[in-house]
Write a protein that holds these residues in place. Structure first.
Motif, PDB file in Angstrom:
ATOM      1  N   PHE A  27      10.558 -32.117 -62.227  1.00 38.90           N
ATOM      2  CA  PHE A  27      10.413 -33.561 -62.111  1.00 38.90           C
ATOM      3  C   PHE A  27       8.927 -33.910 -62.055  1.00 38.90           C
ATOM      4  O   PHE A  27       8.222 -33.529 -61.134  1.00 38.90           O
ATOM      5  CB  PHE A  27      11.114 -34.079 -60.851  1.00 38.90           C
ATOM      6  N   ALA A  28       8.449 -34.613 -63.074  1.00 35.96           N
ATOM      7  CA  ALA A  28       7.051 -34.991 -63.144  1.00 35.96           C
ATOM      8  C   ALA A  28       6.677 -35.797 -61.913  1.00 35.96           C
ATOM      9  O   ALA A  28       7.427 -36.643 -61.448  1.00 35.96           O
ATOM     10  CB  ALA A  28       6.803 -35.800 -64.417  1.00 35.96           C
ATOM     11  N   GLY A  29       5.475 -35.514 -61.360  1.00 44.07           N
ATOM     12  CA  GLY A  29       5.036 -36.240 -60.184  1.00 44.07           C
ATOM     13  C   GLY A  29       5.529 -35.643 -58.895  1.00 44.07           C
ATOM     14  O   GLY A  29       5.318 -36.217 -57.834  1.00 44.07           O
ATOM     15  N   HIS A  30       6.209 -34.489 -58.965  1.00 44.82           N
ATOM     16  CA  HIS A  30       6.698 -33.816 -57.767  1.00 44.82           C
ATOM     17  C   HIS A  30       6.165 -32.382 -57.771  1.00 44.82           C
ATOM     18  O   HIS A  30       6.905 -31.426 -57.595  1.00 44.82           O
ATOM     19  CB  HIS A  30       8.232 -33.849 -57.711  1.00 44.82           C
ATOM     20  N   LYS A  31       4.858 -32.297 -57.950  1.00 43.09           N
ATOM     21  CA  LYS A  31       4.247 -30.987 -58.194  1.00 43.09           C
ATOM     22  C   LYS A  31       4.369 -30.053 -56.998  1.00 43.09           C
ATOM     23  O   LYS A  31       4.543 -28.848 -57.179  1.00 43.09           O
ATOM     24  CB  LYS A  31       2.781 -31.157 -58.587  1.00 43.09           C
ATOM     25  N   LEU A  35       6.173 -26.566 -57.166  1.00 37.54           N
ATOM     26  CA  LEU A  35       5.396 -25.373 -56.847  1.00 37.54           C
ATOM     27  C   LEU A  35       6.113 -24.527 -55.795  1.00 37.54           C
ATOM     28  O   LEU A  35       6.147 -23.298 -55.880  1.00 37.54           O
ATOM     29  CB  LEU A  35       4.009 -25.770 -56.341  1.00 37.54           C
ATOM     30  N   GLY A  36       6.721 -25.190 -54.810  1.00 36.57           N
ATOM     31  CA  GLY A  36       7.463 -24.470 -53.789  1.00 36.57           C
ATOM     32  C   GLY A  36       8.633 -23.701 -54.375  1.00 36.57           C
ATOM     33  O   GLY A  36       8.894 -22.551 -53.996  1.00 36.57           O
ATOM     34  N   LEU A  37       9.347 -24.309 -55.315  1.00 40.71           N
ATOM     35  CA  LEU A  37      10.467 -23.626 -55.968  1.00 40.71           C
ATOM     36  C   LEU A  37       9.982 -22.411 -56.754  1.00 40.71           C
ATOM     37  O   LEU A  37      10.634 -21.364 -56.770  1.00 40.71           O
ATOM     38  CB  LEU A  37      11.202 -24.596 -56.885  1.00 40.71           C
ATOM     39  N   ALA A  38       8.804 -22.558 -57.398  1.00 44.71           N
ATOM     40  CA  ALA A  38       8.227 -21.422 -58.127  1.00 44.71           C
ATOM     41  C   ALA A  38       7.877 -20.291 -57.160  1.00 44.71           C
ATOM     42  O   ALA A  38       8.080 -19.109 -57.461  1.00 44.71           O
ATOM     43  CB  ALA A  38       6.995 -21.869 -58.901  1.00 44.71           C
ATOM     44  N   HIS A  39       7.377 -20.640 -55.992  1.00 42.76           N
ATOM     45  CA  HIS A  39       7.071 -19.623 -54.986  1.00 42.76           C
ATOM     46  C   HIS A  39       8.338 -18.894 -54.536  1.00 42.76           C
ATOM     47  O   HIS A  39       8.325 -17.688 -54.302  1.00 42.76           O
ATOM     48  CB  HIS A  39       6.394 -20.260 -53.769  1.00 42.76           C
ATOM     49  N   ILE A  40       9.458 -19.615 -54.422  1.00 45.51           N
ATOM     50  CA  ILE A  40      10.718 -18.976 -54.035  1.00 45.51           C
ATOM     51  C   ILE A  40      11.114 -17.940 -55.078  1.00 45.51           C
ATOM     52  O   ILE A  40      11.543 -16.829 -54.743  1.00 45.51           O
ATOM     53  CB  ILE A  40      11.833 -20.024 -53.850  1.00 45.51           C
ATOM     54  N   ALA A  48       5.956 -21.113 -50.163  1.00 41.79           N
ATOM     55  CA  ALA A  48       6.918 -22.156 -50.507  1.00 41.79           C
ATOM     56  C   ALA A  48       7.015 -23.182 -49.390  1.00 41.79           C
ATOM     57  O   ALA A  48       6.994 -24.402 -49.639  1.00 41.79           O
ATOM     58  CB  ALA A  48       8.292 -21.534 -50.766  1.00 41.79           C
ATOM     59  N   ALA A  49       7.080 -22.713 -48.145  1.00 41.71           N
ATOM     60  CA  ALA A  49       7.165 -23.631 -47.002  1.00 41.71           C
ATOM     61  C   ALA A  49       5.940 -24.525 -46.932  1.00 41.71           C
ATOM     62  O   ALA A  49       6.044 -25.732 -46.667  1.00 41.71           O
ATOM     63  CB  ALA A  49       7.320 -22.835 -45.710  1.00 41.71           C
ATOM     64  N   ALA A  50       4.769 -23.950 -47.197  1.00 41.07           N
ATOM     65  CA  ALA A  50       3.533 -24.746 -47.175  1.00 41.07           C
ATOM     66  C   ALA A  50       3.552 -25.806 -48.277  1.00 41.07           C
ATOM     67  O   ALA A  50       3.102 -26.950 -48.063  1.00 41.07           O
ATOM     68  CB  ALA A  50       2.319 -23.826 -47.332  1.00 41.07           C
ATOM     69  N   SER A  51       4.070 -25.453 -49.424  1.00 43.25           N
ATOM     70  CA  SER A  51       4.152 -26.422 -50.533  1.00 43.25           C
ATOM     71  C   SER A  51       5.089 -27.568 -50.180  1.00 43.25           C
ATOM     72  O   SER A  51       4.812 -28.731 -50.500  1.00 43.25           O
ATOM     73  CB  SER A  51       4.636 -25.722 -51.810  1.00 43.25           C
ATOM     74  N   ASN A  61       9.678 -37.141 -53.560  1.00 43.53           N
ATOM     75  CA  ASN A  61      11.085 -37.534 -53.537  1.00 43.53           C
ATOM     76  C   ASN A  61      11.886 -36.737 -52.517  1.00 43.53           C
ATOM     77  O   ASN A  61      11.973 -35.508 -52.589  1.00 43.53           O
ATOM     78  CB  ASN A  61      11.676 -37.343 -54.941  1.00 43.53           C
ATOM     79  N   ALA A  62      12.505 -37.418 -51.560  1.00 46.56           N
ATOM     80  CA  ALA A  62      13.208 -36.761 -50.461  1.00 46.56           C
ATOM     81  C   ALA A  62      14.425 -35.995 -50.954  1.00 46.56           C
ATOM     82  O   ALA A  62      14.746 -34.912 -50.446  1.00 46.56           O
ATOM     83  CB  ALA A  62      13.629 -37.795 -49.419  1.00 46.56           C
TER      84      ALA A  62
END
Length: 354
Positions: A27-31, A35-40, A48-51, A61-62
């Motif tokens: 999702f554009a604008g939710h970097k 990034l956290g998902l990529a870390h997972i 991931a937690a830090a992201s 976006n919540a």
């Protein structure tokens, strides 16, 4: 969250085998969330937690953020927290539920199942089926939840519905057989498989016949069908080879199995699952060096789907070989990637005494 017909059917839960979900994309604008998902995917859970903390601070976006945090919680074995996060994600949904919401509901049900809350998982699948009445996956998974809660008749009804929606899905029938067998209903499961062969589907392939025969314990028949399938021009060879080798293993003919796996991999080496099975076969024959080489070749392909099994099996091979120092080093790496594996935790304690 959308409201459905029944009070208990507020849409709540995709399958635990899926890490990032299907059809969701980036999702554009939710970097930070992305990034956290990529870390997972890279097993970098602290990063991931830090992201995700950064995503929250940035007001991302919540719905996406809580879903991503729930996935992280599941990977860490924190299923109570995962439930909370998935529910928060679903509460942030507005309008008609979309594919992501169904996907999140499957994740939610999976978390409930890990917690042993089978009634709650069943309600989630009820909610999915209120909107998707022909969702065979939901029927199958609800059947699994009911089977685990000792509702045998309810489970059978769901399994039958799933099979009726997929009349030629033999993989589904094998999964149902395995589930019934694991819960003490092996003969009932065998009846499902025997019906597949007895009904004589004219479109049933040699591979499918081989699969059914294998799980029925008819190894000679399975081997015959699978050898035919291996030589068919239009048949996908990898699953045939994997099962064909296992027919040899079940009969104690490891030389045959090793030959089947190695012959295939020499022509098409991009199959971590077959490297894994080859390595297991080599462990059984005492060829620990060959097993380590096979597991490492599989890991080098970078398939997240099989990395976990390959890593643990490589550790086991080093243990059998008496190389406890290397096993311990690899176990530390494994535990960082899979901190929720309690069996590995016990194994790590054992290695610490070597």
């Amino acid at each position: 969250m959308a409201v459905m017909r029944r009070k208990s059917a507020t849409l709540m839960v995709m399958l635990g085998t899926m890490l990032l979900g299907s059809g969701c994309g980036s999702f554009a604008g939710h970097k930070n969330t992305d990034l956290g998902l990529a870390h997972i995917q890279s097993y970098e859970y602290e990063e991931a937690a830090a992201s995700f903390d950064a995503a929250e601070a940035a007001g991302e976006n919540a719905r996406l953020l809580y879903r991503a945090r729930g996935i992280l919680d599941q990977n860490l074995g924190q299923y109570d927290l995962a439930v909370e996060d998935f529910l928060k994600s679903l509460s942030a949904t507005s309008g008609i539920p979309g594919d992501m919401d169904f996907d999140t509901n499957y994740y939610l049900a999976d978390a409930y199942i890990h917690l042993g809350k089978y009634d709650e998982a069943t309600k989630v699948y009820d909610a999915i089926l209120d909107l998707r009445k022909r969702d065979k996956e939901a029927y199958y998974m609800r059947g699994m939840a009911r089977l685990n809660s000792e509702d045998h008749d309810g489970a059978i009804n769901d399994f039958n519905k799933a099979m009726s929606l997929s009349p030629r899905n033999y993989d589904l029938r094998i999964m149902i057989y395995k589930a019934l067998s694991a819960n003490g209903f092996e003969e009932e499961g065998k009846g499902i498989l025997e019906a597949c062969l007895n009904n004589t589907d004219p479109n049933m392939t040699n591979y499918e016949k081989g699969q059914i025969s294998y799980y029925l314990g008819n190894n000679a028949d399975a081997q015959s069908y699978l050898e035919l399938a291996r030589n068919e021009r239009d048949t996908e060879k990898a699953p045939v080879v994997l099962l064909l080798g296992q027919t040899g293993e079940k009969q104690g003919d490891y030389n045959y199995a090793v030959s089947v796996y190695k012959t295939f991999l020499a022509e098409d080496p991009n199959h971590p699952d077959i490297y894994n099975q080859l390595g297991l076969c080599q462990v059984s024959t005492g060829d620990y060096e060959g097993a380590v080489n096979s597991f490492e070749a599989g890991l080098a392909l970078g398939s997240s789907e099989y990395d976990r099994a390959l890593m643990m099996n490589e550790i086991t091979a080093y243990e059998y070989a008496g190389n406890f120092a290397q096993a311990k080093t690899l176990m530390e790496k494994y535990r960082k990637a899979y901190p929720n594996d309690l069996d590995a935790e016990r194994e790590e304690i054992f290695l610490s005494t070597r």
